[in-house]
Design a protein around this motif. Structure first.
Motif, PDB file in Angstrom:
ATOM      1  N   VAL A 343       0.846  -1.202   0.000  1.00  0.00           N
ATOM      2  CA  VAL A 343       0.000   0.000   0.000  1.00  0.00           C
ATOM      3  C   VAL A 343       0.883   1.253   0.000  1.00  0.00           C
ATOM      4  N   GLY A 344       0.563   2.214  -0.869  1.00  0.00           N
ATOM      5  CA  GLY A 344       1.314   3.470  -0.942  1.00  0.00           C
ATOM      6  C   GLY A 344       2.567   3.405  -1.785  1.00  0.00           C
ATOM      7  N   LEU A 345       2.767   2.302  -2.486  1.00  0.00           N
ATOM      8  CA  LEU A 345       4.002   2.117  -3.253  1.00  0.00           C
ATOM      9  C   LEU A 345       4.125   3.095  -4.417  1.00  0.00           C
ATOM     10  N   ALA A 346       3.008   3.467  -5.037  1.00  0.00           N
ATOM     11  CA  ALA A 346       3.056   4.312  -6.235  1.00  0.00           C
ATOM     12  C   ALA A 346       3.758   5.643  -5.974  1.00  0.00           C
ATOM     13  N   ASP A 347       3.410   6.308  -4.875  1.00  0.00           N
ATOM     14  CA  ASP A 347       4.032   7.596  -4.558  1.00  0.00           C
ATOM     15  C   ASP A 347       5.525   7.443  -4.273  1.00  0.00           C
ATOM     16  N   ILE A 348       5.884   6.371  -3.607  1.00  0.00           N
ATOM     17  CA  ILE A 348       7.292   6.133  -3.266  1.00  0.00           C
ATOM     18  C   ILE A 348       8.109   5.863  -4.526  1.00  0.00           C
ATOM     19  N   ILE A 349       7.537   5.118  -5.467  1.00  0.00           N
ATOM     20  CA  ILE A 349       8.210   4.859  -6.744  1.00  0.00           C
ATOM     21  C   ILE A 349       8.455   6.168  -7.491  1.00  0.00           C
ATOM     22  N   SER A 350       7.462   7.035  -7.520  1.00  0.00           N
ATOM     23  CA  SER A 350       7.585   8.307  -8.249  1.00  0.00           C
ATOM     24  C   SER A 350       8.759   9.138  -7.739  1.00  0.00           C
ATOM     25  N   ILE A 351       8.914   9.205  -6.428  1.00  0.00           N
ATOM     26  CA  ILE A 351      10.015   9.983  -5.845  1.00  0.00           C
ATOM     27  C   ILE A 351      11.348   9.295  -6.099  1.00  0.00           C
ATOM     28  N   ALA A 352      11.370   7.976  -5.966  1.00  0.00           N
ATOM     29  CA  ALA A 352      12.617   7.225  -6.148  1.00  0.00           C
ATOM     30  C   ALA A 352      13.168   7.364  -7.565  1.00  0.00           C
ATOM     31  N   VAL A 353      12.300   7.344  -8.566  1.00  0.00           N
ATOM     32  CA  VAL A 353      12.776   7.437  -9.949  1.00  0.00           C
ATOM     33  C   VAL A 353      13.176   8.865 -10.317  1.00  0.00           C
ATOM     34  N   PHE A 354      12.574   9.862  -9.680  1.00  0.00           N
ATOM     35  CA  PHE A 354      12.999  11.247  -9.910  1.00  0.00           C
ATOM     36  C   PHE A 354      14.412  11.470  -9.361  1.00  0.00           C
ATOM     37  N   THR A 355      14.698  10.873  -8.225  1.00  0.00           N
ATOM     38  CA  THR A 355      16.039  10.958  -7.633  1.00  0.00           C
ATOM     39  C   THR A 355      17.100  10.408  -8.573  1.00  0.00           C
ATOM     40  N   ALA A 356      16.722   9.410  -9.379  1.00  0.00           N
ATOM     41  CA  ALA A 356      17.676   8.761 -10.286  1.00  0.00           C
ATOM     42  C   ALA A 356      18.284   9.737 -11.289  1.00  0.00           C
ATOM     43  N   ILE A 357      17.560  10.782 -11.662  1.00  0.00           N
ATOM     44  CA  ILE A 357      18.084  11.764 -12.622  1.00  0.00           C
ATOM     45  C   ILE A 357      19.326  12.438 -12.058  1.00  0.00           C
ATOM     46  N   PHE A 358      19.249  12.882 -10.818  1.00  0.00           N
ATOM     47  CA  PHE A 358      20.391  13.562 -10.188  1.00  0.00           C
ATOM     48  C   PHE A 358      21.533  12.575  -9.915  1.00  0.00           C
ATOM     49  N   SER A 359      21.184  11.347  -9.574  1.00  0.00           N
ATOM     50  CA  SER A 359      22.221  10.341  -9.351  1.00  0.00           C
ATOM     51  C   SER A 359      22.991  10.043 -10.620  1.00  0.00           C
ATOM     52  N   SER A 360      22.289   9.963 -11.745  1.00  0.00           N
ATOM     53  CA  SER A 360      22.946   9.639 -13.004  1.00  0.00           C
ATOM     54  C   SER A 360      23.927  10.725 -13.424  1.00  0.00           C
ATOM     55  N   MET A 361      23.549  11.983 -13.221  1.00  0.00           N
ATOM     56  CA  MET A 361      24.438  13.086 -13.568  1.00  0.00           C
ATOM     57  C   MET A 361      25.646  13.127 -12.640  1.00  0.00           C
ATOM     58  N   SER A 362      25.420  12.809 -11.379  1.00  0.00           N
ATOM     59  CA  SER A 362      26.526  12.765 -10.421  1.00  0.00           C
ATOM     60  C   SER A 362      27.528  11.670 -10.789  1.00  0.00           C
TER      61      SER A 362
END
Length: 434
Positions: A343-362
């Motif tokens: 329960v509540g996984l959808a919102d957590i996934i959305s934030i986790a994948v947005f973080t990936a953009i900054f991680s990839s550039m780093s």
């Protein structure tokens, strides 16, 4: 006003003849299949195990990763840098580089695996407070050795530039992982899922060994021993090893803190969301050795070095931003596949994948730091970043635990710190390293 005419044929020809683009294509090709199968398998494994048991599976994997990353002693990237530098200028050094890399890897990883075998009872009872996890930990201790050797082999192959060969291996290993993960988890639960990890790693190691052997020059005029070279390798590897160990230790500590403050179920939610973060990051992750190999070859040619850096920044951004948009808009649909307990996984996934953009550039800047030999500076930056994530998570949890779940607070903390430190990293590079 006259606009320049874009010659499509010329652009196509330049792209096809670009070694960086060709290497990137082959590095990605096999991994698209492998990561795609791993993603599907991960969802099904989570569904088979349920939220709580999947949380146990997550903490065991995080524990293994934390140990395994340091057990490589940073030799994956070190091997890439030194093989890329010496393969043309002084190929006689290649065998001694491989010998040193192999021996150090086996010694460190073997010690780590033995320590886990011996301390499994203590670790499961005192640290995890789950004594039933002792045997599963022992079951996969050998995985540490095979993972470390595989990581070093991948570094060597990246230095040789044999990304096409690695693509074939990744495809085979991806299929094997998918088949064994589903079948063994279905029949044997948690232990089956862990055995599947071990089997796929053994196969990966054996296939990489054959490919490394085929890439070595057949000439017999190799250097048997070179103490200055060994000293350079160790000097370069130590801060890289500490960086990787710090990253894994932080991941493990965060998982442990989440269990202590919340539950295994919250860790299960976080682990499920981070599966998608990992998938988004698979392009930057696979390209890290490609980037380091090419940057190392042109370290002393500033204009070409800058050109490679800018190109890879653009590639990493596009290859994470586009998948992020897809996953973000499909997050509700994706979460449904995990079952009713998530329960509540959808919102957590959305934030986790947005973080990936900054991680990839780093990650691009991290490879640029490494190609310039600024490994200790990079270690200090990562140290402050990881401490900041833990502190922010703890503080936000104390403040908002009644409003948000622990897994939600954790991904928010990770996003804030990762974005902030990306900008800090780019600024330090321009001022201190460039």
């Amino acid at each position: 006003m006259n606009f320049p005419i874009i010659n499509i044929s010329e652009l196509k020809s330049r792209a096809l003849n670009s070694r960086l683009i060709n290497d990137s294509f082959w590095a990605l090709f096999g991994n698209i299949i492998a990561k795609g199968l791993a993603l599907v398998a991960g969802i099904i494994v989570a569904r088979f195990l349920g939220k709580d048991t999947f949380g146990e599976y997550g903490i065991i994997r995080n524990t293994l990763m934390s140990i395994a990353v340091f057990s490589t002693f940073g030799l994956g990237y070190t091997a890439t840098k030194y093989v890329a530098e010496y393969k043309n200028s002084n190929p006689a050094f290649l065998r001694v580089i491989l010998k040193y890399s192999r021996n150090i890897t086996l010694f460190v990883s073997g010690t780590m695996a033995a320590a886990l075998l011996i301390s499994a009872n203590y670790f499961s009872e005192i640290v995890l407070e789950s004594s039933h996890l002792a045997n599963p930990l022992r079951l996969v201790a050998l995985w540490i050795v095979f993972n470390a050797v595989t990581t070093t082999q991948i570094g060597v192959l990246a230095g040789f530039g044999d990304f096409k060969g690695m693509s074939r291996i990744n495809t085979i290993v991806g299929i094997i992982t998918f088949i064994f993960s589903l079948s063994l988890t279905y029949y044997f639960g948690l232990n089956g899922a862990l055995v599947a990890l071990l089997i796929s790693q053994i196969v990966n190691c054996w296939l990489n060994y054959r490919l490394v052997k085929s890439n070595l020059p057949q000439r017999s005029d190799s250097v048997e021993i070179d103490k200055p070279l060994l000293k350079d390798i160790l000097k370069f590897s130590l801060p890289v090893a500490l960086q990787e160990a710090l990253y894994s230790l932080t991941s493990w500590l965060i998982s442990l803190i989440l269990i202590k403050l919340a539950s295994f179920g919250e860790l299960g939610l976080y682990a499920a969301a981070m599966q998608w973060n990992t998938i988004i990051l698979f392009v930057p992750g696979i390209l890290r050795n490609v980037i380091l190999s090419h940057l190392s070859e042109v370290t002393n040619i500033p204009k070409r070095h800058d050109r490679v850096l800018k190109l890879t920044l653009i590639i990493n951004f596009l290859m994470t931003f586009i998948p992020f948009l897809i996953v973000y808009f499909l997050s509700d649909f994706i979460a449904n596949f995990y079952g009713d307990s998530f329960v509540g996984l959808a919102d957590i996934i959305s934030i986790a994948v947005f973080t990936a953009i900054f991680s990839s550039m780093s990650n691009v800047y991290a490879q640029a730091f490494m190609s310039k030999g600024k490994n200790w500076l990079m270690f200090i930056i990562i140290l402050f970043r990881n401490i900041s994530i833990i502190l922010l998570f703890y503080l936000l949890f104390l403040e908002f635990q009644d409003l948000k779940t622990g897994s939600y607070i954790l991904v928010i903390s990770n996003l804030i710190i990762t974005a902030f430190f990306f900008f800090i990293l780019s600024l330090i590079y321009k001022l201190k390293v460039h």
